[in-house]
Design a protein around this motif. Structure first.
Motif, PDB file in Angstrom:
ATOM      1  N   GLN A   1      34.898  41.369  50.665  1.00  0.00           N
ATOM      2  CA  GLN A   1      34.485  40.449  51.155  1.00  0.00           C
ATOM      3  C   GLN A   1      34.147  41.066  52.392  1.00  0.00           C
ATOM      4  O   GLN A   1      34.380  41.842  53.073  1.00  0.00           O
ATOM      5  CB  GLN A   1      35.800  39.428  51.561  1.00  0.00           C
ATOM      6  CG  GLN A   1      36.996  38.739  50.764  1.00  0.00           C
ATOM      7  CD  GLN A   1      37.505  37.877  50.922  1.00  0.00           C
ATOM      8  OE1 GLN A   1      38.567  39.154  51.337  1.00  0.00           O
ATOM      9  NE2 GLN A   1      38.172  36.898  51.290  1.00  0.00           N
ATOM     10  N   VAL A   2      33.386  40.561  52.777  1.00  0.00           N
ATOM     11  CA  VAL A   2      32.822  41.038  54.219  1.00  0.00           C
ATOM     12  C   VAL A   2      33.573  40.424  55.195  1.00  0.00           C
ATOM     13  O   VAL A   2      33.656  38.675  55.290  1.00  0.00           O
ATOM     14  CB  VAL A   2      31.799  40.234  54.549  1.00  0.00           C
ATOM     15  CG1 VAL A   2      30.431  40.367  56.196  1.00  0.00           C
ATOM     16  CG2 VAL A   2      30.123  40.613  53.651  1.00  0.00           C
TER      17      VAL A   2
ATOM     18  N   LYS B   1      38.608  33.578  43.626  1.00  0.00           N
ATOM     19  CA  LYS B   1      40.534  33.436  44.004  1.00  0.00           C
ATOM     20  C   LYS B   1      41.082  33.541  43.882  1.00  0.00           C
ATOM     21  O   LYS B   1      41.968  33.820  44.505  1.00  0.00           O
ATOM     22  CB  LYS B   1      40.068  31.910  43.992  1.00  0.00           C
ATOM     23  CG  LYS B   1      39.188  31.350  45.060  1.00  0.00           C
ATOM     24  CD  LYS B   1      38.712  30.038  44.947  1.00  0.00           C
ATOM     25  CE  LYS B   1      38.042  29.475  46.409  1.00  0.00           C
ATOM     26  NZ  LYS B   1      37.848  27.725  46.468  1.00  0.00           N
ATOM     27  N   ALA B   2      41.175  33.686  42.270  1.00  0.00           N
ATOM     28  CA  ALA B   2      42.647  33.855  41.649  1.00  0.00           C
ATOM     29  C   ALA B   2      42.908  35.503  42.294  1.00  0.00           C
ATOM     30  O   ALA B   2      43.843  35.101  42.215  1.00  0.00           O
ATOM     31  CB  ALA B   2      42.372  33.697  39.781  1.00  0.00           C
ATOM     32  N   ALA B   3      41.695  36.285  41.727  1.00  0.00           N
ATOM     33  CA  ALA B   3      42.628  37.953  41.787  1.00  0.00           C
ATOM     34  C   ALA B   3      43.014  37.706  43.005  1.00  0.00           C
ATOM     35  O   ALA B   3      43.497  38.532  43.639  1.00  0.00           O
ATOM     36  CB  ALA B   3      41.445  38.940  41.513  1.00  0.00           C
ATOM     37  N   LEU B   4      42.345  37.291  44.262  1.00  0.00           N
ATOM     38  CA  LEU B   4      42.728  37.383  45.622  1.00  0.00           C
ATOM     39  C   LEU B   4      43.872  36.518  45.641  1.00  0.00           C
ATOM     40  O   LEU B   4      45.417  37.358  46.471  1.00  0.00           O
ATOM     41  CB  LEU B   4      41.427  36.854  46.528  1.00  0.00           C
ATOM     42  CG  LEU B   4      40.364  37.800  46.977  1.00  0.00           C
ATOM     43  CD1 LEU B   4      39.367  36.659  47.532  1.00  0.00           C
ATOM     44  CD2 LEU B   4      41.014  38.675  47.727  1.00  0.00           C
ATOM     45  N   ALA B   5      44.611  34.981  45.153  1.00  0.00           N
ATOM     46  CA  ALA B   5      45.595  34.710  45.550  1.00  0.00           C
ATOM     47  C   ALA B   5      46.744  35.312  44.896  1.00  0.00           C
ATOM     48  O   ALA B   5      48.144  35.539  45.712  1.00  0.00           O
ATOM     49  CB  ALA B   5      45.678  33.286  45.061  1.00  0.00           C
TER      50      ALA B   5
ATOM     51  N   ALA C   1      41.517  32.159  53.631  1.00  0.00           N
ATOM     52  CA  ALA C   1      41.221  34.098  53.577  1.00  0.00           C
ATOM     53  C   ALA C   1      40.152  33.248  52.056  1.00  0.00           C
ATOM     54  O   ALA C   1      38.850  34.405  52.259  1.00  0.00           O
ATOM     55  CB  ALA C   1      41.873  34.191  53.540  1.00  0.00           C
ATOM     56  N   TYR C   2      40.340  32.171  51.110  1.00  0.00           N
ATOM     57  CA  TYR C   2      39.862  32.481  49.923  1.00  0.00           C
ATOM     58  C   TYR C   2      38.938  31.593  50.190  1.00  0.00           C
ATOM     59  O   TYR C   2      38.798  31.383  48.673  1.00  0.00           O
ATOM     60  CB  TYR C   2      41.018  32.638  48.684  1.00  0.00           C
ATOM     61  CG  TYR C   2      42.481  33.339  49.468  1.00  0.00           C
ATOM     62  CD1 TYR C   2      41.827  35.153  49.691  1.00  0.00           C
ATOM     63  CD2 TYR C   2      43.652  33.560  48.629  1.00  0.00           C
ATOM     64  CE1 TYR C   2      42.932  36.075  50.370  1.00  0.00           C
ATOM     65  CE2 TYR C   2      44.334  34.768  49.252  1.00  0.00           C
ATOM     66  CZ  TYR C   2      43.786  35.546  50.038  1.00  0.00           C
ATOM     67  OH  TYR C   2      45.111  36.261  50.072  1.00  0.00           O
ATOM     68  N   ALA C   3      39.087  30.512  50.681  1.00  0.00           N
ATOM     69  CA  ALA C   3      37.875  28.958  50.435  1.00  0.00           C
ATOM     70  C   ALA C   3      36.256  29.369  50.265  1.00  0.00           C
ATOM     71  O   ALA C   3      36.181  29.081  49.365  1.00  0.00           O
ATOM     72  CB  ALA C   3      38.284  28.346  51.753  1.00  0.00           C
ATOM     73  N   ALA C   4      35.952  30.172  50.486  1.00  0.00           N
ATOM     74  CA  ALA C   4      34.307  30.412  49.667  1.00  0.00           C
ATOM     75  C   ALA C   4      34.197  31.889  48.812  1.00  0.00           C
ATOM     76  O   ALA C   4      33.356  31.916  48.685  1.00  0.00           O
ATOM     77  CB  ALA C   4      33.838  31.375  50.971  1.00  0.00           C
TER      78      ALA C   4
END
Length: 601
Positions: A104-105, A58-62, A50-53
């Motif tokens: 995210q789209v 990324k850090a906030a999502l994780a 989900a966060y690869a791109a």
């Protein structure tokens, strides 16, 4: 102002009718809300996908503590209205970061242009595209990693499909973000005149093309008051837009500021904060009654008589044509925007627009002022209009009066005392007519019928000079089960020419007309449809038919009518070509027009 007793009566009726379905729906979305988005519970591999791109996000999502906003976009540049959305995802992501959120789209949905497909085979996919959009948005949201969603859509079936999806994922807050109407081009009445001249053979295709290109000339919605702009009105009346967002032109600083504010609001109303506003709780019976009130007060698109019941069912609300009829009898027609006037939506907006209209209807007790909205509790803030002052977006009181009473009038001094739509009921079934653009002297037509199974045959008969007396033109086997219920808007110039020649003429069909239904009386959405052996299938050429919008009736005046066998039609040609093969399952499973002609709800 106390709520008008007739508005209260309809709302109570809708609430009672919907009690079981609505209770089950609310229980379902509350359980989903309590479980929350699965982001924090996903396996590491799931999250990595989900966060690869997502680069700097990324850090906030994780970490999983910042709101993550899903973007569902109907962008394409086939639709002028949706072309501005090309740059919205970057704007949304940047706005989200500034308030400590991510975006995210989540997915894209198809968005066809009915203006391109009018009178073409592709129009037979148009209504079903609403259900495809709902399904596609459902796929986008199924990743279950979003705390809120922003929906980017404007035009005919796109907004209803997105609302169906937002209701289905009703535990997720939803903000609808518009892009606004194109600036005014060739006046709509001049465009319509050239279309009629072309239909009558008075001008060539070069003049027609010149007029069309001068009318549809840039990014934004078409400026007449058709389905796209009716959708935008609905989103404001139903509390899914920010106040005053509907009719600000694309590419302007105010438009961009409203987009940013929509993102900020989406981040503020998640379950992670203190103002959780799930979409399913906003989409209650008050919201749908408010939407119908707006439809009547503005003389909006007949297509919404199909879309609103489908949208409502997705939220556990059951609407009936009687609700539309009773609200139309109660709500005054306050606006004159083409096709029921000469002004376009830019003129309407400049005259006071939705802020003035909502304020007037609230003061008259014709709206549920206590409805929940994405902007806060209560519709009162929707009286105000957005402005940029020294680069800062603020909402200020509007003019408080109409600035052009030829376009917009107060509720106490309307253009007419009843709304813009009428239900028609009789031995031909149940249908609807947009009466706001039809002159009173044309609202009752009694004449022999000419029965057709294809709109092209109507135009051919006209070109052969066969319409020389008063006629009720019947175009049947155009319902959702027959061929997907296409709009028959391309017949408008032909029928208008006959009316201008002094003939009494009306259209009766189980199909649709455009949201820009014009001055010819058209009894549409007639149900049961002919393909379901409805009464239309028993009509014959020469039968005397009475279309009476004054009394709300639609009848055939033949004594042997009920005993006749139903005609059938060869519909094999409507099942193949231009993608129609893919939609056979839709035609087999679609519901009746009176329930929204829906497949997925």
């Amino acid at each position: 102002m106390n709520l008008d007793p007739r508005i209260a009566e309809v709302t109570d009726r809708v609430r009672a009718r919907s009690s079981a379905a609505r209770s089950a729906y609310l229980d379902r979305i509350r359980r989903a809300g309590e479980a929350g988005p699965a982001r924090a519970h996903l396996a590491c591999g799931n999250q990595a996908h989900a966060y690869a791109a997502m680069g700097e996000d990324k850090a906030a999502l994780a970490a999983g503590r910042a709101p993550n906003i899903g973007i569902v976009t109907a962008y394409n540049d086939m639709l002028s209205a949706h072309q501005p959305y090309e740059r919205y995802p970057d704007m949304i992501r940047a706005a989200a970061r500034r308030v400590g959120a991510t975006a995210q789209v989540a997915g894209g949905v198809p968005a066809m242009c009915d203006g391109v497909t009018q009178g073409q085979p592709g129009m037979e996919l148009s209504l079903f595209s609403r259900d495809v959009i709902a399904l596609a948005a459902g796929v986008a949201m199924s990743h279950n990693t979003f705390d809120a969603a922003v929906y980017l859509g404007i035009c005919d079936k796109i907004v209803p499909g997105l609302v169906i999806a937002a209701a289905t994922f009703g535990h997720v807050p939803a903000v609808f973000i518009p892009a606004g109407p194109m600036t005014s081009g060739l006046p709509n009445d001049q465009k319509a005149k050239v279309r009629q001249q072309f239909a009558a053979g008075e001008v060539g295709r070069d003049k027609l093309m010149e007029a069309e290109m001068a009318s549809y000339h840039g990014p934004g919605t078409c400026t007449f008051y058709g389905t796209a702009n009716t959708n935008q009105m609905l989103m404001e009346f139903m509390g899914l837009h920010l106040p005053g967002a509907s009719f600000v032109n694309p590419g302007t600083p105010l438009r961009d500021a409203l987009t940013v504010a929509g993102v900020e609001r989406a981040a503020a109303i998640t379950a992670l904060g203190n103002d959780y506003r799930p979409a399913g709780e906003i989409l209650d019976e008050r919201a749908f009654v408010n939407g119908i009130v707006g439809l009547m007060a503005t003389g909006g698109s007949t297509n919404l008589v199909l879309h609103l019941p489908a949208m409502a069912r997705a939220a556990g609300i059951i609407l009936d044509l009687d609700d539309f009829a009773d609200l139309s009898e109660t709500v005054p027609l306050m606006a004159k925007v083409y096709p029921n006037g000469l002004a376009d939506v830019n003129h309407f907006h400049a005259a006071g627009g939705l802020g003035f209209m909502i304020g007037e209807l609230l003061d008259a007790g014709l709206l549920h002022g206590d409805a929940r909205t994405v902007a806060g509790d209560g519709l009162d803030r929707y009286r105000r209009e957005p402005k940029l002052i020294e680069g800062r977006l603020v909402w200020q009181d509007g003019a408080g009066k109409t600035l052009n009473d030829r376009i917009l009038r107060p509720a106490k001094d309307p253009f007419q005392s009843t709304g813009g739509l009428r239900q028609l009921v009789g031995n031909l079934g149940r249908g609807v007519m947009k009466v706001s653009a039809v002159a009173p002297e044309h609202r009752v037509v009694e004449a022999p019928a000419r029965v057709f199974h294809d709109q092209a045959d109507v135009r051919a008969a006209f070109q052969r000079g066969e319409f020389t007396s008063d006629t009720v033109v019947v175009v049947r086997f155009q319902g959702p089960k027959a061929n997907g219920m296409p709009e028959l808007h391309s017949l408008t110039p032909t029928l208008a020419v006959l009316q201008d020649r002094g003939l009494k003429v009306a259209l009766v069909t189980d199909g649709r007309m455009s949201g820009a239904s014009g001055k010819v009386p058209a009894a549409i959405h007639v149900s049961p449809e002919a393909a379901d052996a409805g009464p239309l299938a028993r009509l014959r050429d020469g039968d005397r038919v009475r279309v009476d919008a004054a009394r709300g009736t639609i009848d055939v005046l033949e004594p042997d009518f009920d005993a006749r066998p139903a005609a059938t039609a060869d519909l094999s040609g409507n099942k193949v070509g231009i993608g129609r093969e893919l939609f056979e399952a839709f035609r087999r499973n679609v519901g009746p027009a009176t329930e929204g002609a829906a497949v997925v709800v």
